[in-house]
Design an enzyme around this catalytic site. Structure first.
Site, PDB file in Angstrom:
ATOM      1  N   GLU A 252      -5.900 -10.368  -2.329  1.00 53.87           N
ATOM      2  CA  GLU A 252      -6.742 -10.300  -1.117  1.00 53.87           C
ATOM      3  C   GLU A 252      -8.218 -10.206  -1.473  1.00 53.87           C
ATOM      4  O   GLU A 252      -8.989  -9.486  -0.815  1.00 53.87           O
ATOM      5  CB  GLU A 252      -6.336  -9.081  -0.257  1.00 53.87           C
ATOM      6  CG  GLU A 252      -4.863  -9.067   0.118  1.00 53.87           C
ATOM      7  CD  GLU A 252      -4.464  -7.886   0.997  1.00 53.87           C
ATOM      8  OE1 GLU A 252      -5.354  -7.221   1.544  1.00 53.87           O
ATOM      9  OE2 GLU A 252      -3.254  -7.640   1.119  1.00 53.87           O
TER      10      GLU A 252
ATOM     11  N   HIS B  55     -10.172  -5.783  -2.743  1.00 52.17           N
ATOM     12  CA  HIS B  55     -11.247  -5.719  -1.739  1.00 52.17           C
ATOM     13  C   HIS B  55     -12.397  -4.963  -2.410  1.00 52.17           C
ATOM     14  O   HIS B  55     -12.401  -3.725  -2.453  1.00 52.17           O
ATOM     15  CB  HIS B  55     -10.768  -4.998  -0.477  1.00 52.17           C
ATOM     16  CG  HIS B  55      -9.699  -5.744   0.246  1.00 52.17           C
ATOM     17  ND1 HIS B  55      -9.932  -6.957   0.858  1.00 52.17           N
ATOM     18  CD2 HIS B  55      -8.386  -5.478   0.439  1.00 52.17           C
ATOM     19  CE1 HIS B  55      -8.816  -7.394   1.418  1.00 52.17           C
ATOM     20  NE2 HIS B  55      -7.853  -6.517   1.169  1.00 52.17           N
TER      21      HIS B  55
ATOM     22  N   GLU C 181       0.795  -1.230   0.000  1.00 55.44           N
ATOM     23  CA  GLU C 181       0.000   0.000   0.000  1.00 55.44           C
ATOM     24  C   GLU C 181       0.827   1.281   0.000  1.00 55.44           C
ATOM     25  O   GLU C 181       0.604   2.162   0.838  1.00 55.44           O
ATOM     26  CB  GLU C 181      -0.976  -0.032   1.188  1.00 55.44           C
ATOM     27  CG  GLU C 181      -1.864  -1.261   1.168  1.00 55.44           C
ATOM     28  CD  GLU C 181      -2.871  -1.316   2.315  1.00 55.44           C
ATOM     29  OE1 GLU C 181      -2.761  -0.536   3.259  1.00 55.44           O
ATOM     30  OE2 GLU C 181      -3.778  -2.161   2.242  1.00 55.44           O
TER      31      GLU C 181
ATOM     32  N   ASN D 129       2.259  -4.504  -3.487  1.00 52.88           N
ATOM     33  CA  ASN D 129       0.854  -4.871  -3.334  1.00 52.88           C
ATOM     34  C   ASN D 129       0.054  -3.624  -2.945  1.00 52.88           C
ATOM     35  O   ASN D 129       0.506  -2.819  -2.131  1.00 52.88           O
ATOM     36  CB  ASN D 129       0.803  -5.909  -2.193  1.00 52.88           C
ATOM     37  CG  ASN D 129      -0.523  -6.608  -2.032  1.00 52.88           C
ATOM     38  OD1 ASN D 129      -1.097  -7.083  -3.005  1.00 52.88           O
ATOM     39  ND2 ASN D 129      -1.007  -6.695  -0.794  1.00 52.88           N
TER      40      ASN D 129
ATOM     41  N   ASP E 168     -11.995 -10.095  -1.851  1.00 50.42           N
ATOM     42  CA  ASP E 168     -13.296 -10.326  -1.233  1.00 50.42           C
ATOM     43  C   ASP E 168     -14.282  -9.371  -1.898  1.00 50.42           C
ATOM     44  O   ASP E 168     -13.890  -8.345  -2.448  1.00 50.42           O
ATOM     45  CB  ASP E 168     -13.296 -10.228   0.309  1.00 50.42           C
ATOM     46  CG  ASP E 168     -12.570  -9.036   0.887  1.00 50.42           C
ATOM     47  OD1 ASP E 168     -12.501  -7.989   0.216  1.00 50.42           O
ATOM     48  OD2 ASP E 168     -12.083  -9.141   2.040  1.00 50.42           O
TER      49      ASP E 168
HETATM   50  C1  XIL Z   1      -6.188  -6.894   7.663  1.00 52.36           C
HETATM   51  C2  XIL Z   1      -6.443  -8.145   8.482  1.00 52.36           C
HETATM   52  O1  XIL Z   1      -7.273  -9.007   7.762  1.00 52.36           O
HETATM   53  C3  XIL Z   1      -7.064  -7.766   9.802  1.00 52.36           C
HETATM   54  O2  XIL Z   1      -7.188  -8.913  10.619  1.00 52.36           O
HETATM   55  C4  XIL Z   1      -6.192  -6.737  10.511  1.00 52.36           C
HETATM   56  O3  XIL Z   1      -6.791  -6.333  11.715  1.00 52.36           O
HETATM   57  C5  XIL Z   1      -5.973  -5.547   9.605  1.00 52.36           C
HETATM   58  O4  XIL Z   1      -5.412  -5.984   8.389  1.00 52.36           O
HETATM   59  N1  XIL Z   1      -4.896  -4.858   3.172  1.00 52.36           N
HETATM   60  C6  XIL Z   1      -3.879  -5.665   3.580  1.00 52.36           C
HETATM   61  C7  XIL Z   1      -4.098  -6.641   4.674  1.00 52.36           C
HETATM   62  O5  XIL Z   1      -2.798  -5.683   2.953  1.00 52.36           O
HETATM   63  O6  XIL Z   1      -2.933  -6.846   5.414  1.00 52.36           O
HETATM   64  C8  XIL Z   1      -5.220  -6.202   5.582  1.00 52.36           C
HETATM   65  O7  XIL Z   1      -5.471  -7.258   6.503  1.00 52.36           O
HETATM   66  C9  XIL Z   1      -6.442  -5.872   4.778  1.00 52.36           C
HETATM   67  C10 XIL Z   1      -6.164  -4.735   3.820  1.00 52.36           C
END
Ligand code: XIL
Length: 662
Positions: A265, A237, A160, A201, A267
């Site tokens: 990641e 996400h 990020e 990422n 969802d």
């Molecule tokens: C999230 C986890 O899923 C949570 O359990 C934690 O509290 C916060 O982080 N982007 C990312 C991940 O790269 O590491 C994050 O994961 C979600 C957003």
């Protein structure tokens, strides 16, 4: 409150190994098609899930993850606050737990994440010069990537780094080191683990937009300077119905640079409650994302950020949203599951959900007859009391507290098994006034001490407050105690009815075993399944014992029987092996050997560590299923390819002893 019933896990998928507490549950082989993982593996694609130490300790999570995914990503365990909480003191207990899971189940491991602005311990941002800050970064990257050398397939080296407009996020890294922190991190990661593929990422970089263009320009600058960069991770996400139309175009512009792309990641969240049309739209969204990746040669895999509702970050981070993953609250496949299988060219076969595990009490302290090993953490006084009691007539009183951390404690190292998940519960009450009561575990690992909170709530003097939470006992501890404190007061404190429970392995077909299951047991509600949960009658017999009746006709001494089954789709097959100890004593640590009759080649295995040399196969127990009591079985599975015939092996040996075939 939901009731629990004890039943052996019924298993309908063709190849499933559910191992809990060291004894496997005999699976029934139903005529099910290949799993998502099998479909993905067959085409050389990675389908992954984020994994956490707590989810990994859940037999239900594993039931799904073991068979449906061929890759795992460290969910939180690889982050800075977990791996280097104190400068120079690395702690890999949690991340190693994930890595061990990947290794023993034959899954690819994604490392996440070396340099990020979030989940950073405070010391990282303390005042220091740029040169010192750079050294902090280099030491961390070398320390973590070095520890996992040759075990992590891909690292999210930088996470990020961008703002939405494509400029750099003003993190402690960018503020103090400028853009070069990214090159420094990548270069250090390559030096520490030359085999790992290195990724940048980010989120909201799925479509062609200002942010993804910022990323695109960055990787071109890095490439021009010869900085090692292998790929980009698109987190994805997403919100239902909002897959960017330029996703594939965006993936292609990155692969055109010679980079790999992964969806890291995924969802797809839905405003709750999710209705059928939203779940249908979500399935279309998943199909679009996985399809776009699978259509581009350099897009090598898709990881979802968790398996089911219980391990999704969405409900907590996006209030009002949920239902974002492939499996629901009861580990049933959502429509998106079949869409993903189809997007990878497979024919969906909806997996049966796992059964609810029993909960067994491993320790309970009602404090009716003394302190039972409980004592003080400091100079305070711990006594058995009848002045207040939650149940019965006795409790523990902690008096003369001069510091908030003081309170009743008890060593529990000998009661708990490393790697298992426990539910720890207690009742707390103050003698007067109110205070924030915290139930925690103190875990010693050599010289490092961790204080791990299980549950916290306000305790008052007029009634009892229940404290209850999950605790994953990580391997490697040299001491472990449970304790109660109040974090804002030092007044007298009562403690009563402490229990420690864990998922048990059903040992009898009879539900009367539930005598050992506390009716008040409640795990996180989202993970529990009510007894009315619909189950298809085609499942293996509910409550089937882990010790098969026929094996009670033991031959005495040592002996073994092997059941070898396969699900063959022509050119490839899933093998399922159950080895039964027909001897009269437990087998501790096992090695099963056989020789393939043809040119079968194993690509992946689970619940075993399997190696193949020519036609000779050696399957060694996984960490958790090494003991096979007399009359009991262990079960594992594998995926293999072949050309020509696929004749079953004709002979097996267990620890050198020939086994009969079943
Ligand atoms: C999230 C986890 O899923 C949570 O359990 C934690 O509290 C916060 O982080 N982007 C990312 C991940 O790269 O590491 C994050 O994961 C979600 C957003």
């Amino acid at each position: 409150m939901r009731q629990r019933r004890v039943r052996a896990a019924g298993i309908a998928a063709a190849v499933v190994a559910l191992v809990a507490g060291g004894v496997s549950v005999l699976p029934a082989l139903a005529a099910a098609g290949p799993t998502l993982a099998q479909v993905a593996t067959a085409r050389g694609f990675s389908i992954g899930t984020a994994a956490g130490v707590k989810t990994l300790a859940s037999s239900q999570w594993r039931y799904v993850a073991d068979t449906q995914f061929n890759s795992v990503t460290m969910g939180n365990e690889g982050k800075w606050d977990a791996t280097e909480p104190v400068q120079g003191q690395f702690d890999f207990a949690a991340a190693d737990f994930i890595a061990d899971y990947a290794r023993t189940t034959g899954k690819r491991l994604r490392g996440h994440t070396l340099v990020w602005h979030s989940q950073l311990p405070a010391w990282v941002s303390a005042d220091r010069t740029a040169a010192e800050q750079r050294q902090v970064l280099l030491d961390h990257v070398s320390g973590v990537a070095g520890h996992f050398k040759n075990t992590v397939a891909q690292w999210d080296v930088v996470n990020e780094p961008f703002n939405e407009d494509g400029t750099f996020r003003s993190s402690v890294w960018y503020q103090r080191l400028g853009e070069d922190y990214i090159a420094d991190a990548l270069t250090a990661a390559r030096a520490a683990d030359p085999a790992a593929k290195l990724y940048i990422n980010d989120y909201n970089v799925e479509g062609v937009n200002a942010k993804s263009t910022g990323l695109y320009n960055l990787v071109q600058r890095l490439q021009a300077r010869g900085v090692p960069i292998d790929g980009v991770g698109l987190q994805a996400h997403l919100i239902v119905g909002q897959v960017p139309s330029t996703l594939r175009q965006n993936i292609e512009r990155f692969t055109a640079l010679g980079l790999k792309v992964e969806i890291t990641e995924l969802d797809v969240r839905i405003p709750l409650p999710a209705d059928a049309s939203e779940l249908t739209q979500q399935a279309a969204d998943y199909r679009a994302v996985v399809g776009a990746c699978a259509a581009v040669a350099g897009c090598t895999g898709v990881t979802t950020w968790g398996v089911g509702e219980a391990d999704s970050w969405v409900p907590a981070f996006f209030p009002g949203y949920g239902a974002a993953l492939l499996f629901d609250e009861q580990w049933r496949a959502r429509p998106a599951y079949s869409a993903v299988v189809e997007a990878l060219g497979g024919t969906p076969s909806v997996p049966e959900p796992p059964a609810t595990p029993s909960l067994v009490t491993v320790a309970s302290w009602p404090f009716e007859t003394g302190l039972a090993g409980w004592g003080s953490r400091g100079s305070e006084v711990t006594t058995a009391s009848t002045a207040a009691a939650h149940g019965g007539t006795g409790s523990v009183l902690s008096s003369g507290r001069t510091a908030t951390w003081q309170g009743p404690t008890r060593p529990v190292l000998d009661l708990l098994t490393p790697g298992k998940l426990y539910t720890v519960s207690a009742w707390a009450r103050t003698a007067s006034g109110s205070g924030t009561a915290r139930l925690s575990m103190q875990r010693q690992n050599g010289t490092a001490t961790r204080y791990e909170n299980v549950s916290a709530d306000t305790a008052i003097s007029t009634t009892w407050t229940r404290l209850s939470g999950d605790y994953l006992f990580l391997p490697g501890a040299t001491a472990l105690s449970v304790y109660l404190e109040t974090t804002d007061t030092t007044g007298d404190l009562y403690l009563d009815d402490v229990t420690i429970q864990t998922e048990g392995t059903p040992t009898s077909a009879s539900p009367s075993v539930s005598a050992s299951v506390s009716p008040s047991a409640s795990r996180s509600p989202s993970a529990s399944v009510s007894p009315s949960a619909s189950r298809s009658p085609s499942r293996s017999p509910s409550g089937s014992p882990s010790v098969s009746p026929s094996s009670s006709a033991s031959s005495g001494g040592t002996g073994c029987a092997v059941h070898y089954a396969k699900n063959d789709w022509g050119g490839g097959f899933a093998g399922d092996v159950t080895v039964t100890n027909t001897g009269s004593t437990a087998v501790t640590g096992w090695t099963l050997r056989w020789t393939f009759a043809g040119n079968q080649q194993v690509s992946q295995a689970w619940s075993t560590v399997l190696t193949q040399s020519g036609a000779a196969v050696t399957a060694v127990n996984a960490a958790w299923n090494g003991t096979i009591p007399a009359g009991a079985s262990a079960n594992f599975g594998f995926l293999a390819s072949y050309t020509g015939g696929n004749t079953d092996p004709s002979a097996f040996t267990l620890n050198g002893t020939a086994c009969t075939l079943r």
